[in-house]
Design a protein around this motif. Structure first.
Motif, PDB file in Angstrom:
ATOM      1  N   SER A  25       0.605  -1.121   0.046  1.00  0.00           N
ATOM      2  CA  SER A  25       0.085   0.079  -0.073  1.00  0.00           C
ATOM      3  C   SER A  25       0.834   1.336  -0.029  1.00  0.00           C
ATOM      4  O   SER A  25       0.197   2.302   0.302  1.00  0.00           O
ATOM      5  CB  SER A  25      -0.824  -0.067   1.283  1.00  0.00           C
ATOM      6  N   TRP A 502      -9.938   0.973  -3.822  1.00  0.00           N
ATOM      7  CA  TRP A 502      -8.603   2.035  -3.800  1.00  0.00           C
ATOM      8  C   TRP A 502      -7.726   1.638  -4.893  1.00  0.00           C
ATOM      9  O   TRP A 502      -7.069   2.462  -5.627  1.00  0.00           O
ATOM     10  CB  TRP A 502      -8.088   2.301  -2.511  1.00  0.00           C
ATOM     11  N   LYS A 503      -7.658   0.072  -5.106  1.00  0.00           N
ATOM     12  CA  LYS A 503      -6.691  -0.443  -5.789  1.00  0.00           C
ATOM     13  C   LYS A 503      -7.057  -0.193  -7.423  1.00  0.00           C
ATOM     14  O   LYS A 503      -6.234  -0.076  -8.239  1.00  0.00           O
ATOM     15  CB  LYS A 503      -6.650  -2.087  -5.709  1.00  0.00           C
ATOM     16  N   ARG A 506      -6.098   3.531  -7.837  1.00  0.00           N
ATOM     17  CA  ARG A 506      -4.647   3.419  -8.157  1.00  0.00           C
ATOM     18  C   ARG A 506      -3.933   2.891  -9.494  1.00  0.00           C
ATOM     19  O   ARG A 506      -3.341   3.444 -10.126  1.00  0.00           O
ATOM     20  CB  ARG A 506      -4.006   2.746  -7.028  1.00  0.00           C
ATOM     21  N   ALA A 539      -5.800   5.907  -1.944  1.00  0.00           N
ATOM     22  CA  ALA A 539      -4.873   5.630  -3.364  1.00  0.00           C
ATOM     23  C   ALA A 539      -3.857   6.596  -3.708  1.00  0.00           C
ATOM     24  O   ALA A 539      -2.772   6.227  -4.050  1.00  0.00           O
ATOM     25  CB  ALA A 539      -5.912   5.412  -4.453  1.00  0.00           C
ATOM     26  N   SER A 542      -0.937   6.131  -1.161  1.00  0.00           N
ATOM     27  CA  SER A 542      -0.054   5.162  -1.547  1.00  0.00           C
ATOM     28  C   SER A 542       0.911   5.488  -2.866  1.00  0.00           C
ATOM     29  O   SER A 542       1.934   4.738  -2.756  1.00  0.00           O
ATOM     30  CB  SER A 542      -1.145   3.744  -2.202  1.00  0.00           C
ATOM     31  N   THR A 654     -11.095  -2.352 -10.664  1.00  0.00           N
ATOM     32  CA  THR A 654     -11.924  -2.770  -9.470  1.00  0.00           C
ATOM     33  C   THR A 654     -12.181  -4.210  -9.706  1.00  0.00           C
ATOM     34  O   THR A 654     -12.093  -4.970  -8.730  1.00  0.00           O
ATOM     35  CB  THR A 654     -12.781  -1.907  -9.060  1.00  0.00           C
ATOM     36  N   GLU A 657      -9.550  -6.545  -9.546  1.00  0.00           N
ATOM     37  CA  GLU A 657      -8.684  -6.520  -7.910  1.00  0.00           C
ATOM     38  C   GLU A 657      -9.953  -7.475  -7.288  1.00  0.00           C
ATOM     39  O   GLU A 657      -9.411  -8.358  -6.475  1.00  0.00           O
ATOM     40  CB  GLU A 657      -8.410  -5.309  -7.411  1.00  0.00           C
TER      41      GLU A 657
END
Length: 681
Positions: A25, A502-503, A506, A539, A542, A654, A657
């Motif tokens: 992260s 959030w991934k 990012r 995000a 990170s 998303t 992920e």
């Protein structure tokens, strides 16, 4: 064949830290040397694109000698004709040299520049794939590390492209790579056409380089570069081991994530490749087709020990004569794991129909095939769907019920998940259900055979009542659970509340920019409330973003540090140019971001081929609104010089992920976009 024997080749510096852009992260710094781009005739604009992707200024220089420590933080461009004069004398501890060659200028690149550079980036001028450049520079500089993420997965697979020309595979690559964590290019199977209508016995470095470029332009998966020899079911000749070094070292320079190195090669070559691998990883490979190899033998232990000396992954493949040898392999695998707790990981399978059981039981980089491939790369190879089917039959992949809980009935997401389950051969059921009254999520979680769930809108992390549920760091900090993952079986099963959103954000932010581009830069977030903005803040954090300014909300809790709300027009005018603007406003208010986009317009323009005409300043806009809206923020952003992304991009990432979290299998972003009706290529 245009090759040059490389004596005392430059060693790409191994970064002291790789980032967590995939695995963790927090982004790391990677290689901090000065980036020097060598460009061809009339191609100086590629320097500005490298700088844009890295979020740095740039300047053109006439020699390596004119580059000094004062240039830290600046990308330097040197023309190829000038670079030839003193590239060998450069300070390798101070700068990293990248030979950027446009294939439209002709192939091969200057062999002396190729050999002397640390890395080489091959690209087409039309079309130009910026995301390919972004991935290349982020990987070679150690800002991203696929390997760190993959070794933590319960199972990993790779698919081998067995085409004589990868162009044949490109149209189907999205489908071919479903379930794969990497894609292998079999260099020995490539067939380079010659002017007389025949084919080269060994494809030239020029032809192979272009093939790698084409493959990387069309997949986000890591590439495994393989030159399989004639003795091990390949076509690469064995009479000149130095030829292997030339090709395998060039693969490192091209930024291939994995390099397959056969252990029959002289130890000096294997050692040099291992020491010079940069951010690439070495697969130390052994294949035996004699039928006499035995897993319980001292020879097997000896081969593993020799392989691990210069390998990040050890690969052992053999032909067997009886079913019982699969069980001998499993005992060998358990011994290796027990005696080598710190690795390297072992990928071991038995070939042929008798060995297919071992392919199902292997968990590290299992080679898979696909019905659309012209031939299988090795006898007995199975597809991802066939392996999952076998695991299900053996009780190793029990049937589970997965749910999309919440506002999904008007979206095609549930149908897409079902398609993925079918394509992967997973035995699970997937259903889309309404949230209902408070406590209904808990009801689904406590049902027998519950496998996991994706929740929208997310659960509030502090108010859930799902026993026993632990929270990931992301879910706890963001304060929202959008994915519930099941760990273990039966009475030992536990639930993990996670956050995939959030991934996805990012991954969108780093699609066309390296992680370092965001470091210490300003960002603006617009949202009606802090809850909708929390995953955006996480995000950005990170990526080591600097100051975050907010419109429409005030950040609370652990995410509030370093976040400052705009209170007036004057406060907006006092802000330096932001690197990113992200709107989490609802659709009916999404147009409110447009004045900010125009105010901070940088006037960036693009050539028709996608190369920046004046370099630009690389600003990013993301619109998370989903549904009919007033105005068109994305169009305004693009007209104002921003690199713009919509909710379709973040939702696709998303989804990738979410599938990784729920079922531990990879579905590429390109396939998600293809299945949603918008192909990428």
């Amino acid at each position: 064949m245009a090759t040059k024997q490389m004596q005392d080749a430059p060693t790409p510096a191994r970064p002291k830290s790789t980032n967590g852009v995939i695995n963790g992260s927090k982004a790391g710094t990677g290689d901090t040397r000065i980036v020097v781009i060598i460009y061809g005739l009339g191609q100086e604009k590629i320097v500005s694109v490298f700088a844009d992707v890295l979020g740095k200024p740039y300047r053109l220089a006439q020699s390596f000698q004119s580059v000094g420590s004062q240039d830290h933080g600046t990308v330097i461009g040197i023309a190829a004709n000038d670079a030839r004069l003193d590239i060998e004398m450069r300070n390798k501890m101070l700068m990293v040299a990248i030979n950027a060659h446009c294939v439209n200028l002709g192939m091969p690149p200057d062999v002396d520049l190729s050999a002397a550079s640390d890395y080489e980036f091959l690209y087409t001028e039309q079309p130009f794939f910026r995301r390919d450049l972004s991935r290349f520079i982020a990987f070679t500089l150690g800002q991203i590390s696929h390997h760190e993420a993959l070794i933590t997965k319960p199972r990993t697979y790779f698919i081998s492209t067995t085409f004589p020309d990868v162009r044949t595979a490109l149209s189907n690559l999205d489908i071919l790579s479903v379930g794969s964590d990497a894609v292998e290019i079999r260099v020995d199977l490539l067939k380079e056409p010659l002017p007389d209508g025949t084919f080269s016995s060994v494809p030239s470095l020029s032809y192979v380089g272009e093939q790698v470029m084409l493959l990387r332009q069309r997949t986000e998966l890591p590439i495994i570069f393989t030159t399989r020899c004639t003795r091990e079911n390949g076509r690469f000749p064995m009479d000149n081991p130095d030829l292997y070094y030339q090709y395998l070292y060039r693969a490192i320079q091209w930024g291939c994530e994995y390099i397959d190195v056969e252990i029959w090669l002289p130890e000096d070559i294997r050692r040099r490749l291992y020491e010079q691998r940069g951010n690439s990883r070495i697969i130390s490979a052994f294949h035996d087709f004699s039928g006499t190899f035995k897993w319980p033998s001292p020879q097997a232990q000896s081969i593993f020990q020799e392989s691990k000396k210069y390998g990040d992954i050890v690969k052992m493949i053999t032909i067997i004569n009886s079913m019982s040898e699969n069980y001998e392999l499993e005992y060998f695998r358990s011994q290796i794991k027990a005696n080598n707790p710190d690795g390297p990981p072992l990928s071991a399978v038995n070939m042929g129909q008798l060995g297919q059981l071992s392919r199902a039981l292997n968990t590290v980089f299992s080679p898979i095939t696909h019905p659309l491939l012209p031939i299988v790369a090795a006898p007995g190879q199975l597809s991802a769907a066939e392996i999952n089917g076998a695991l299900s039959t053996m009780g190793q992949l029990p049937k589970k019920n997965f749910y999309a809980i919440g506002s999904f009935r008007s979206t095609p997401q549930a149908t897409f998940f079902e398609k993925c389950f079918n394509e992967l051969g997973l035995p699970h059921n997937f259903a889309s259900v309404d949230r209902g009254v408070k406590g209904s999520v808990e009801t689904f979680c406590l049902q027998p055979n519950f496998g996991g769930a994706y929740i929208n809108p997310p659960l509030t992390a502090s108010q859930h009542s799902i026993p026993p549920l632990s929270l990931s760091d992301a879910a706890r900090t963001i304060g929202a659970i959008d994915t519930i993952v099941v760990r273990g079986e039966g009475n030992n099963a536990t639930f993990v509340g996670d956050n995939a959103t959030w991934k996805g954000i990012r991954a969108t932010l780093t699609r066309d920019f390296a992680p370092s581009a965001y470091k210490d830069r300003a960002a603006i977030i617009l949202s009606s409330n802090g809850e909708d903005a929390a995953s955006v803040i996480f995000a950005l954090r990170s990526l080591n973003i600097g100051k975050i300014y907010t419109v429409g909300f005030k950040a609370q809790g652990p995410l509030a540090s370093g976040v400052e709300p705009f209170t007036s027009i004057e406060s907006v005018q006092r802000v330096d140019q932001p690197f990113a603007i992200i709107s989490a406003l609802p659709p009916d208010k999404s147009h409110l971001v447009q004045p900010l986009l125009r105010h901070f317009s940088n006037g960036k323009s693009l050539n028709g081929n996608g190369l920046g005409a004046n370099g630009g300043k690389g600003k990013v806009f993301v619109d998370l609104a989903n549904g009919p809206r007033k105005g068109d923020p994305l169009a305004v952003a693009e007209q104002s010089g921003w690199t713009a992304y919509g909710v379709a991009d973040t939702s696709a990432f998303t989804t990738v992920e979410t599938l990784r979290l729920l079922v531990g299998q990879n579905v590429p972003y390109s396939f998600v976009r293809l299945a949603s009706g918008r192909g990428l290529y």
